[in-house]
Scaffold this motif. Structure first.
Motif, short mmCIF file in Angstrom:
data_model
loop_
_atom_site.label_atom_id
_atom_site.label_comp_id
_atom_site.label_asym_id
_atom_site.label_seq_id
_atom_site.Cartn_x
_atom_site.Cartn_y
_atom_site.Cartn_z
N ALA A 89 46.04 40.53 36.71
CA ALA A 89 44.71 40.57 36.99
C ALA A 89 43.91 39.42 36.37
O ALA A 89 44.46 38.85 35.49
CB ALA A 89 44.02 41.81 36.73
N ASP A 90 42.74 38.91 36.79
CA ASP A 90 41.83 38.29 36.35
C ASP A 90 40.26 38.78 36.58
O ASP A 90 40.30 39.86 37.43
CB ASP A 90 41.89 36.63 36.55
CG ASP A 90 41.83 36.46 38.06
OD1 ASP A 90 41.44 37.28 38.73
OD2 ASP A 90 42.31 35.29 38.67
N MET A 91 39.45 37.84 36.29
CA MET A 91 37.90 38.42 36.43
C MET A 91 37.69 38.45 37.93
O MET A 91 36.71 39.11 38.45
CB MET A 91 37.04 37.82 35.72
CG MET A 91 36.97 37.97 34.23
SD MET A 91 36.28 39.59 33.99
CE MET A 91 34.71 39.55 34.52
N ALA A 92 38.37 37.72 38.79
CA ALA A 92 38.24 37.70 40.18
C ALA A 92 38.85 39.04 40.87
O ALA A 92 38.79 39.03 42.10
CB ALA A 92 38.61 36.52 41.02
N THR A 93 39.46 39.85 40.19
CA THR A 93 40.22 40.99 40.76
C THR A 93 39.56 42.22 40.62
O THR A 93 39.03 42.59 39.36
CB THR A 93 41.64 41.10 39.80
OG1 THR A 93 42.24 39.80 39.89
CG2 THR A 93 42.61 42.35 40.52
N CYS A 94 39.45 43.01 41.44
CA CYS A 94 39.14 44.60 41.41
C CYS A 94 40.53 45.54 41.74
O CYS A 94 41.30 45.07 42.38
CB CYS A 94 38.15 44.82 42.50
SG CYS A 94 37.44 46.74 42.70
#
Length: 258
Positions: A223-228
């Motif tokens: 995951a990264d900050m663009a992941t929900c």
């Protein structure tokens, strides 16, 4: 400023998760009608420039300053659109605008303020995975910028114990590389390792990546900050399909009703 100039208005607009196809007609109308656009720079970059319409970009974590600047412009008589990713009421700018109005001058309370909804990330990810939010669910932000991490852990435990499907926003950042791993460890104490976890990155965009793994195998590196991230409950089901992605869903009935 004691009174707002006549005609000013602030519209808080949700631009959806990133795909132009997921921006609502109402959102496009609100943006087109504005004299001035305010927002986080990457969100403003999604919109075509129009002659005579000013843009006021700002960095992340400047929500209250951004809200105050937009309110000042609206109080001076401008038609202002504050753009926000996803839905503006879900971990986004609508709350910041309301907070600024409550703490600000009386003229801001006299303004016409509208909120135009958008498709939030968990809905875009859920649609790509099947129906993981088909029964009771909750949404949590893993960011501890505006709340203590101890509160995050408490809410995660209680949500898992209550049987909610959990949508996680803001799962990791360079400043918070360890928190998602800690969240998975905590949830593994409360939930079976077979519970499905949906990693949805950039849902609906060209660089979309959707992956489904059991909780026992979920890792923060995915995951990264663009992941929900959507974490199922003990009732969640996975329908395997040969040659096709699995369908993840929450049964419509739970507990004694089943």
């Amino acid at each position: 400023m004691s009174a707002a100039a006549p005609g000013g208005r602030l519209t808080v607009v949700g631009l959806g998760p990133g795909s132009a196809a997921q921006v609502t007609p109402q959102a496009l109308e609100a943006v087109a009608a504005a004299d001035a656009l305010y927002g986080y720079a990457p969100y403003l970059a999604r919109l075509p420039e129009r002659e005579g319409q000013s843009r006021h970009a700002s960095d992340n974590r400047e929500e209250l300053r951004r809200a105050a600047a937009a309110l000042e412009a609206a109080a001076a008589g401008a038609q202002v659109a504050m753009v926000s990713g996803g839905d503006p009421g879900v971990f986004a700018m609508a709350a910041a605008v309301c907070e600024a109005i409550e703490a600000g001058p009386p003229a801001w309370r006299a303004l016409e303020v509208r909120v135009v909804p958008g498709v939030t990330a968990m809905l875009a990810v859920a649609a790509r995975a099947g129906a993981p939010l088909g029964h009771d669910f909750c949404a949590l932000s893993l960011s501890d910028n505006l709340k203590p991490w101890e509160l995050v852990e408490t809410r995660l435990r209680l949500a898992a114990e209550a049987g909610f499907v959990i949508a996680l926003y803001n799962p990791v950042s360079r400043a918070r590389p360890w928190q998602l791993g800690r969240a998975f460890d905590l949830l593994r104490e409360k939930l079976p390792g077979t519970v499905p976890v949906v990693f949805g990155r950039a849902a609906g965009r060209a660089d979309e990546r959707i992956a489904v793994v059991p909780l026992a195998e979920a890792r923060s590196d995915d995951a990264d900050m663009a992941t929900c991230i959507i974490i199922g409950s003990a009732d969640s089901r996975v329908v395997a399909r040969e040659g096709l992605p699995p369908l993840v869903y929450a049964p419509r009935a739970a507990g004694a009703a089943r």
